[in-house]
Enzyme design. Structure first.
Site, PDB file in Angstrom:
ATOM      1  N   ASP A   1       4.790  -0.491   4.440  1.00  0.00           N
ATOM      2  CA  ASP A   1       4.462  -1.643   5.539  1.00  0.00           C
ATOM      3  C   ASP A   1       5.177  -2.667   5.897  1.00  0.00           C
ATOM      4  OD1 ASP A   1       2.303  -0.015   5.745  1.00  0.00           O
ATOM      5  OD2 ASP A   1       0.984  -1.261   4.478  1.00  0.00           O
TER       6      ASP A   1
ATOM      7  N   TYR B   1      -5.367  -1.102   7.733  1.00  0.00           N
ATOM      8  CA  TYR B   1      -5.585  -1.906   6.376  1.00  0.00           C
ATOM      9  C   TYR B   1      -5.179  -3.282   6.812  1.00  0.00           C
ATOM     10  CZ  TYR B   1      -7.006   0.768   2.450  1.00  0.00           C
ATOM     11  OH  TYR B   1      -7.385   1.485   1.471  1.00  0.00           O
TER      12      TYR B   1
END
Length: 656
Positions: free
Chosen positions: A313, A396
């Protein structure tokens, strides 16, 4: 400095007063102008990433307040969208020149690609939705109106057998939004996956294995769908009538005995620099630089739509670029100081993120307490300084919280929330890799493995590392009653990887080379892990080769300015780089500038209570002074039972 060496534009002209200040909008604008004028940035060039060039430590440590004699440079990644060629340029905005250029060899092993552009998400979606095979696959499922469908573009991992190594690729899964405002994650389209060549602008492979109906249940979490909020919770007010205890001067923060500089960049997000703790009249260094520069989210499902997932990420999507603008009363409570940040957009223009970092104080219960018979109890309340930011990457949301305590401790905590990534199955399906969390909705098992980079400086840059374990002693002459145990400290002499052991109470210490405490031992800080499982992907797997940092809880290396990201500079479609490679050199970590890399995070077996939006899942670690100080540094914290507060006459009472 002679006149001929004087900078073209001193840092102060860009709003910078210290070498570690955040990148400013003026600097990003100047860097773009310099690159355009040099011919490095054209109409077809995009800018996946701009990062500050970290100034040399000797320059930072020798900086004098008010001095304007340091360089400010930016490292700019340049992507040619028509050819896929990638370059990196180092631009001095102080001197007004391009200092260095290099080609990034994305077409040769071990490959790698720059981070994704925001515009590529929309472009990938358009490419997929225009593909007739995708349209036919949706129609076969009875979906003819795809105007609200969500094509989720995702990093493809590294699988050279597919034949696209060196190409700029992205995989896309589909979720069906039935109408504007519908929750698309509740309607996964099973078995449908598109592999997109972003440079060529085409779907090079479409897989359609799905015969599973698209779940149609209504799963919403916003107030307009949930209904009236409960009324049983009464207001909880946090006030500081005399203002906060911290002081802010530019990027410099002072709070009680703590001093630090706040930084922020597009990849790491929040960075804390030059953290020191005041002992008497001396500010003693603890950490030179602290951040969470990488995380990997590997999935444990064999399904065609998920086996390849191992998102980085930070390295693939840029955590800092995806940071939220935080809001009072929602993200932060109390008397707040916000730090604004600026990153670059896809074209290299400044993209401000207002209120990117929140800072405030929190009550944290009892700091210390003792009751002596016949005497008034002594109790002091704990308080902590909180610095935090949130980043949203797809489904997320991740919060990164650094806590500083009155006793000299530091805690790092991550908060994972948002919406779990789901697939579809027949209701009642048993799947050993993906439990059913709602009728027909399966959520695969996965991990969130964060990696903190702690460039330590315990009483200076000359440090060493030790590992401590508890040791039981067999019954015998050394333990006649069977009750005894002790501990063992082992020096770690060369760079290494180590793992936590809760049974042994394993912890690690960074010790000072040149300073001793009141009992003659080296001053030290202790890293206490709150470790979960390491990377569950098997050795030899693509995820294991690319995320070597996640295979161990602790790595200790000597400082190297080039070793900044634990999975390497460009983990996107990369065969593997980073910590697992670096430690093969076997460099010494004794009496030197030491960096600790600590991996931690939850392994998630989703549950129905995680749906349709997931309560926060916490993970983190502690850094505590261990012989760094000669006594409890919080003895002088006020006894609030004897102090007036709220600006009135009322006194707190401890019940005595």
């Amino acid at each position: 400095m002679t006149e001929t060496m004087r900078p073209v534009a001193p840092p102060s002209s860009f709003g910078v007063t210290h070498p570690l200040d955040m990148v400013t909008a003026q600097e990003i604008t100047a860097a773009r102008r310099i690159l355009v004028e040099s011919g490095d940035l054209t109409e077809t060039t995009r800018v996946p990433r701009i990062l500050p060039v970290e100034p040399a430590k000797d320059l930072v440590l020798g900086h004098v307040d008010g001095a304007d004699d340091f360089d400010r440079s930016l490292r700019v990644t340049l992507l040619e969208t028509d050819s896929g060629a990638v370059r990196e340029a180092v631009v001095s905005v102080t001197e007004g020149v391009v200092l260095d250029r290099r080609d990034v060899p994305t077409g040769t092993h071990p490959y790698g690609q720059p981070q994704y552009l925001f515009e590529e998400y929309e472009r990938a979606s358009e490419i997929v939705m225009a593909d007739r095979r995708w349209q036919a696959a949706m129609a076969r499922r009875g979906i003819t109106d795809t105007s609200h469908s969500l094509v989720a573009p995702l990093a493809p991992g590294y699988f050279p057998h597919e034949g696209y190594a060196g190409h700029r690729m992205i995989r896309s899964l589909t979720f069906h939004r039935r109408y504007d405002g519908d929750n698309p994650w509740a309607h996964p389209v099973a078995g449908l996956i598109a592999l997109v060549d972003l440079t060529a602008g085409e779907v090079v492979e479409l897989t359609d294995e799905g015969e599973v109906p698209v779940p149609s249940g209504d799963w919403h979490y916003t107030p307009d769908h949930v209904g009236e909020p409960r009324t049983s919770l009464k207001p909880l007010e946090i006030t500081q009538p005399e203002g906060p205890s911290f002081r802010v001067e530019g990027s410099l923060v002072r709070w009680e005995n703590w001093t630090m500089r706040v930084g922020f960049n597009a990849q790491e997000g929040l960075v804390l620099n030059q953290i020191s703790f005041r002992d008497g009249q001396e500010d003693r260094s603890v950490i030179y630089r602290a951040s969470v520069p990488e995380m990997v989210v590997p999935y444990g499902d064999t399904d065609v739509t998920r086996y390849w997932i191992s998102y980085f990420d930070a390295g693939e999507y840029l955590l800092g670029k995806n940071a939220n603008s935080l809001k009072l009363g929602c993200d932060c409570l109390g008397v707040i100081h916000y730090f604004d940040a600026v990153v670059a957009d896809d074209h290299g223009n400044p993209m401000p993120i207002p209120h990117a970092v929140c800072m405030h104080e929190e009550d944290y219960g009892i700091l210390w307490k003792h009751t002596e018979v016949g005497e008034q109890p002594q109790v002091r309340r704990s308080r902590r300084l909180v610095l935090s930011y949130f980043a949203t990457v797809g489904n997320y949301d991740y919060g990164f919280f650094w806590y500083f305590y009155l006793d000299g401790s530091i805690q790092m905590e991550t908060k994972a929330t948002g919406i779990v990534f789901v697939g579809a199955g027949e209701p009642g399906t048993e799947n050993r890799h993906a439990p059913e969390i709602a009728p027909g909705i399966l959520a695969p098992v996965h991990q969130h493995i964060f990696c903190a980079r702690l460039d330590m400086a315990v009483d200076g840059l000359a440090n060493s590392v030790e590992e401590e374990e508890l040791v039981g002693i067999p019954i015998g002459p050394e333990n006649p009653h069977g009750n005894a145990f002790t501990w063992r400290r082992t020096p770690l002499r060369s760079e290494t990887a180590r793992d936590a052991d809760s049974e042994a109470g394993r912890r690690w210490y960074v010790t000072s080379t040149g300073r001793r405490n009141g009992v003659g031992k080296p001053t030290a800080y202790q890293l206490t892990p709150m470790a979960g499982p390491r990377l569950m992907a098997q050795p030899g797997s693509s995820a294991a080769r690319r995320a070597t940092f996640a295979q161990h809880h602790l790595w200790a290396t000597p400082f190297d300015a080039a070793e900044r990201f634990p999975a390497g500079e460009f983990p996107n479609q990369h065969a593997g780089d980073g910590l697992g490679t670096w430690v093969e050199a076997g460099r010494s970590i004794e009496d030197t500038d030491v960096v600790l890399w600590h991996t931690f995070g939850p392994t998630h077996i989703p549950r129905p209570e995680d749906w349709p939006v997931m309560p926060v899942d916490y993970s983190g670690f502690w850094l505590k002074p261990h012989g760094f100080l000669d006594s409890n540094p919080a003895l002088d914290v006020p006894d609030w039972s004897q102090a007036r507060h709220h600006g009135g006459d009322h006194q707190c009472s401890c019940g005595h």
